[in-house]
Design an enzyme around this catalytic site. Structure first.
Site, PDB file in Angstrom:
ATOM      1  N   PRO A 150     127.698  54.916   6.894  1.00 48.50           N
ATOM      2  CA  PRO A 150     128.620  53.818   6.584  1.00 48.50           C
ATOM      3  C   PRO A 150     128.124  52.415   6.963  1.00 48.50           C
ATOM      4  CG  PRO A 150     129.430  55.089   8.449  1.00 48.50           C
ATOM      5  CD  PRO A 150     128.237  55.815   7.926  1.00 48.50           C
ATOM      6  N   HIS A 166     135.539  37.708   2.356  1.00 52.66           N
ATOM      7  CA  HIS A 166     134.619  37.390   3.449  1.00 52.66           C
ATOM      8  C   HIS A 166     133.340  36.786   2.888  1.00 52.66           C
ATOM      9  CE1 HIS A 166     136.151  39.766   7.165  1.00 52.66           C
ATOM     10  NE2 HIS A 166     137.143  39.251   6.477  1.00 52.66           N
ATOM     11  N   TYR A 212     128.381  43.293  13.440  1.00 52.81           N
ATOM     12  CA  TYR A 212     127.530  44.481  13.567  1.00 52.81           C
ATOM     13  C   TYR A 212     126.660  44.264  14.804  1.00 52.81           C
ATOM     14  CZ  TYR A 212     128.655  45.851   8.719  1.00 52.81           C
ATOM     15  OH  TYR A 212     129.293  46.232   7.563  1.00 52.81           O
ATOM     16  N   TYR A 233     123.990  43.663   0.686  1.00 47.17           N
ATOM     17  CA  TYR A 233     125.308  43.856   1.295  1.00 47.17           C
ATOM     18  C   TYR A 233     126.430  43.560   0.298  1.00 47.17           C
ATOM     19  CZ  TYR A 233     128.886  44.079   4.882  1.00 47.17           C
ATOM     20  OH  TYR A 233     129.999  44.451   5.621  1.00 47.17           O
ATOM     21  N   LYS A 250     128.653  51.111   1.852  1.00 45.11           N
ATOM     22  CA  LYS A 250     128.312  51.351   0.442  1.00 45.11           C
ATOM     23  C   LYS A 250     129.015  52.564  -0.178  1.00 45.11           C
ATOM     24  CE  LYS A 250     125.662  47.979  -0.403  1.00 45.11           C
ATOM     25  NZ  LYS A 250     126.792  47.075  -0.230  1.00 45.11           N
TER      26      LYS A 250
HETATM   27  P1  RFL Z   1     136.521  61.484  -1.422  1.00 45.33           P
HETATM   28  O1  RFL Z   1     137.232  60.279  -0.935  1.00 45.33           O
HETATM   29  O2  RFL Z   1     136.001  62.431  -0.419  1.00 45.33           O
HETATM   30  O3  RFL Z   1     137.546  62.237  -2.368  1.00 45.33           O
HETATM   31  C1  RFL Z   1     137.310  63.538  -2.847  1.00 45.33           C
HETATM   32  C2  RFL Z   1     138.639  64.189  -3.105  1.00 45.33           C
HETATM   33  O4  RFL Z   1     138.411  65.509  -3.643  1.00 45.33           O
HETATM   34  C3  RFL Z   1     139.283  66.416  -2.998  1.00 45.33           C
HETATM   35  N1  RFL Z   1     138.710  67.768  -3.086  1.00 45.33           N
HETATM   36  C4  RFL Z   1     139.084  68.674  -4.005  1.00 45.33           C
HETATM   37  N2  RFL Z   1     139.979  68.611  -4.995  1.00 45.33           N
HETATM   38  C5  RFL Z   1     140.134  69.725  -5.774  1.00 45.33           C
HETATM   39  N3  RFL Z   1     139.430  70.873  -5.570  1.00 45.33           N
HETATM   40  C6  RFL Z   1     138.519  70.966  -4.585  1.00 45.33           C
HETATM   41  N4  RFL Z   1     137.838  72.108  -4.394  1.00 45.33           N
HETATM   42  C7  RFL Z   1     138.310  69.847  -3.762  1.00 45.33           C
HETATM   43  N5  RFL Z   1     137.498  69.592  -2.706  1.00 45.33           N
HETATM   44  C8  RFL Z   1     137.755  68.330  -2.317  1.00 45.33           C
HETATM   45  C9  RFL Z   1     139.408  65.900  -1.590  1.00 45.33           C
HETATM   46  O5  RFL Z   1     140.582  66.376  -0.940  1.00 45.33           O
HETATM   47  C10 RFL Z   1     139.452  64.384  -1.842  1.00 45.33           C
HETATM   48  O6  RFL Z   1     140.760  63.916  -2.019  1.00 45.33           O
HETATM   49  O7  RFL Z   1     135.312  61.118  -2.400  1.00 45.33           O
HETATM   50  P2  RFL Z   1     135.114  59.894  -3.437  1.00 45.33           P
HETATM   51  O8  RFL Z   1     136.350  59.747  -4.288  1.00 45.33           O
HETATM   52  O9  RFL Z   1     133.811  60.113  -4.051  1.00 45.33           O
HETATM   53  O10 RFL Z   1     135.106  58.569  -2.555  1.00 45.33           O
HETATM   54  C11 RFL Z   1     134.031  58.305  -1.712  1.00 45.33           C
HETATM   55  C12 RFL Z   1     134.525  57.606  -0.449  1.00 45.33           C
HETATM   56  O11 RFL Z   1     135.678  58.247   0.053  1.00 45.33           O
HETATM   57  C13 RFL Z   1     133.436  57.621   0.606  1.00 45.33           C
HETATM   58  O12 RFL Z   1     132.174  57.260   0.043  1.00 45.33           O
HETATM   59  C14 RFL Z   1     133.658  56.674   1.755  1.00 45.33           C
HETATM   60  O13 RFL Z   1     134.933  56.801   2.317  1.00 45.33           O
HETATM   61  C15 RFL Z   1     132.584  57.005   2.806  1.00 45.33           C
HETATM   62  N6  RFL Z   1     133.020  56.665   4.126  1.00 45.33           N
HETATM   63  C16 RFL Z   1     132.939  55.366   4.467  1.00 45.33           C
HETATM   64  N7  RFL Z   1     132.406  54.471   3.589  1.00 45.33           N
HETATM   65  C17 RFL Z   1     132.335  53.199   3.909  1.00 45.33           C
HETATM   66  O14 RFL Z   1     131.859  52.396   3.098  1.00 45.33           O
HETATM   67  N8  RFL Z   1     132.804  52.760   5.140  1.00 45.33           N
HETATM   68  C18 RFL Z   1     133.368  53.635   6.055  1.00 45.33           C
HETATM   69  O15 RFL Z   1     133.802  53.239   7.106  1.00 45.33           O
HETATM   70  C19 RFL Z   1     133.443  54.989   5.736  1.00 45.33           C
HETATM   71  N9  RFL Z   1     133.987  55.884   6.600  1.00 45.33           N
HETATM   72  C20 RFL Z   1     133.530  57.644   5.000  1.00 45.33           C
HETATM   73  C21 RFL Z   1     134.023  57.220   6.250  1.00 45.33           C
HETATM   74  C22 RFL Z   1     133.556  59.009   4.678  1.00 45.33           C
HETATM   75  C23 RFL Z   1     134.053  59.983   5.552  1.00 45.33           C
HETATM   76  N10 RFL Z   1     133.986  61.371   5.173  1.00 45.33           N
HETATM   77  C24 RFL Z   1     133.689  61.756   3.813  1.00 45.33           C
HETATM   78  C25 RFL Z   1     134.058  62.459   6.043  1.00 45.33           C
HETATM   79  C26 RFL Z   1     134.568  58.152   7.122  1.00 45.33           C
HETATM   80  C27 RFL Z   1     134.585  59.536   6.792  1.00 45.33           C
HETATM   81  C28 RFL Z   1     135.205  60.471   7.802  1.00 45.33           C
HETATM   82  C1  PHB Z   2     135.399  49.563   8.003  1.00 48.40           C
HETATM   83  O1  PHB Z   2     136.124  48.555   8.078  1.00 48.40           O
HETATM   84  O2  PHB Z   2     135.863  50.705   8.134  1.00 48.40           O
HETATM   85  C2  PHB Z   2     133.953  49.391   7.795  1.00 48.40           C
HETATM   86  C3  PHB Z   2     133.441  48.131   7.525  1.00 48.40           C
HETATM   87  C4  PHB Z   2     132.080  47.961   7.339  1.00 48.40           C
HETATM   88  C5  PHB Z   2     131.248  49.047   7.411  1.00 48.40           C
HETATM   89  C6  PHB Z   2     131.761  50.317   7.651  1.00 48.40           C
HETATM   90  C7  PHB Z   2     133.118  50.482   7.840  1.00 48.40           C
HETATM   91  O3  PHB Z   2     129.909  48.862   7.259  1.00 48.40           O
END
Ligand code: RFL
Ligand code: PHB
Length: 394
Positions: free
Chosen positions: A293, A72, A201, A386, A297
């Site tokens: 989110p 993109h 957005y 970004y 980042k």
């Molecule tokens: P993760 O992906 O949470 O992975 C952590 C892993 O550790 C496991 N775990 C354990 N394992 C062993 N022993 C324990 N006691 C444990 N406790 C937990 C968990 O099961 C899991 O598999 O962290 P990581 O690897 O640091 O990655 C970070 C990203 O996942 C996160 O920053 C993003 O997904 C944040 N986030 C979003 N970011 C975006 O940029 N765009 C989004 O749309 C977006 N949506 C989200 C999100 C985070 C969410 N969370 C954390 C609730 C939506 C949600 C719902």
């Molecule tokens: C997504 O595609 O899930 C998404 C994209 C951009 C964002 C957050 C989430 O800023």
């Protein structure tokens, strides 16, 4: 069992670190609380910075992201019923982002790990961390009720916000900073073509909306909802109707709706724990920091952390056990983390409706957005953040 690095958590941070270390000849074991299928069932981030793509390449796991990811060159900001394009490519001297879901990144990393024959313990219970303030840390866990112990040189705490790693650090050694937003994002994944070929957005008087995608046939949409909202209260029709009201007339016309494959509400939070190292325990990714989110980042910051950590561990094992790079890990990460925290907070504040926003606040947001899309300097600053700030060399 013994390994060089015990990695807690098989999210993107833990799995990417495992692959980077493996490429550098450093042995590691990943311990995950959930099953692999459960981890793959979580629908989260969608936008990868070039730095994340580069780290996936370094780990040898970028083939599918390159082939199937969507490059993109811009994003669109919608306010006062009109869309304005931010040309990321032109404003950053040729940089872009790649739209490729976190689920797919995780799947690719899991497959590479299995193909390399590396040990991953799924469904680990009662994970506990010991002696990371000394020379010989250990991790204890159970599988099917049977107790195990893993001895290691280092522990990488990649277990997310609710994990055991940060919780194992004494309160007195940790300083935390937090901001909780009074709203969440209701997200829907659906097999319908995206409304636009770039992300939209939207700032509206009814609240924020985001039109994103996973492919040419799969869309990801979000609308801002109050924190106390329950997902059960949102039928697919109610979601599509709300999203439609937050779009411009052309997008409203083009929006294709369909049954949701997934629907959930994510709370919005900013959080940083300092420092990110305690003796032989290193925190990385969501275990150390959370961003709302809006700036996309979260996953990219997690990748940046483990990029630094893998480099520091390579230096440690390569150069007669020199600690100097490990010593710099926390400071290097936190400098970058706080800049992403600032950007994510700013973009969230600009795009969402807060309880106190009112008509005056709405006008101020619209004035700032108008300035943003018409000022080269302001657009360039948004674009620079970004696409992602650079990793410092060390
Ligand atoms: P993760 O992906 O949470 O992975 C952590 C892993 O550790 C496991 N775990 C354990 N394992 C062993 N022993 C324990 N006691 C444990 N406790 C937990 C968990 O099961 C899991 O598999 O962290 P990581 O690897 O640091 O990655 C970070 C990203 O996942 C996160 O920053 C993003 O997904 C944040 N986030 C979003 N970011 C975006 O940029 N765009 C989004 O749309 C977006 N949506 C989200 C999100 C985070 C969410 N969370 C954390 C609730 C939506 C949600 C719902
Ligand atoms: C997504 O595609 O899930 C998404 C994209 C951009 C964002 C957050 C989430 O800023």
């Amino acid at each position: 069992m013994r390994t060089q690095v015990a990695i807690i958590g098989a999210g993107p941070a833990g799995l990417l670190l495992g692959q980077l270390l493996h490429k550098a000849g450093i042995d590691n074991v990943v311990i995950e609380r959930q099953t692999g299928d459960y981890v793959l069932g979580r629908i989260r981030a969608g936008v990868l910075e070039q730095i994340t793509m580069d780290l996936l390449a370094r780990a040898g796991v970028d083939a599918r992201a390159k082939a199937e990811g969507l490059p993109h060159d811009g994003i669109e900001l919608l306010f006062q019923g009109e869309r304005h394009r931010i040309d990321l490519h032109a404003l950053t001297g040729g940089k872009q982002v790649t739209v490729y879901g976190q689920t797919e990144v995780t799947r690719d990393l899991m497959q590479a790990r299995a193909a390399a024959g590396l040990t991953t313990v799924y469904s680990a219970g009662d994970v506990s961390l010991h002696d990371f303030d000394g020379e010989q840390p250990r991790v204890r866990y159970t599988v099917d009720g049977v107790a195990h112990e893993l001895a290691c040189d280092f522990i990488a705490g990649c277990d997310g916000y609710h994990g055991v790693s940060r919780a194992s650090v004494p309160d007195s050694a940790l300083r935390t900073y937090e901001k909780i937003y009074p709203f969440g994002w209701l997200g829907v994944l659906a097999d319908v073509p995206p409304v636009s070929h770039e992300l939209i957005y939207a700032n509206t008087a009814r609240g924020f909306a985001l039109c994103s995608m996973r492919s040419a046939t799969r869309s990801r949409y979000y609308v801002q909802v109050p924190t106390e909202e329950k997902v059960e209260n949102w039928s697919d029709d109610a979601f599509w109707n709300e999203l439609r009201t937050r779009l411009d007339p052309e997008a409203r016309e083009r929006l294709v709706t369909g049954p949701s494959l997934e629907k959930s509400i994510a709370p919005l939070r900013s959080f940083v724990a300092e420092p990110m190292r305690f003796g032989r325990l290193f925190l990385a990714g969501d275990a150390a920091h959370i961003v709302p989110p809006t700036g996309a980042k979260g996953l990219n910051l997690a990748a940046g952390d483990v990029g630094y950590l893998a480099r520091a561990m390579e230096t440690y094992y390569g150069e007669k056990k020199s600690d100097s790079a490990l010593d710099r890990y926390s400071d290097l990460c936190l400098r970058r983390v706080w800049k992403a925290e600032r950007f994510s907070w700013w973009f969230t504040s600009l795009m969402h409706r807060f309880p106190e926003t009112g008509e005056f606040g709405q006008k101020i947001q619209e004035a700032e957005l108008d300035y943003l899309v018409h000022s080269h300097a302001a657009s360039a600053s948004l674009a620079e953040n970004y696409v992602g700030l650079p990793l410092e060399e060390f």
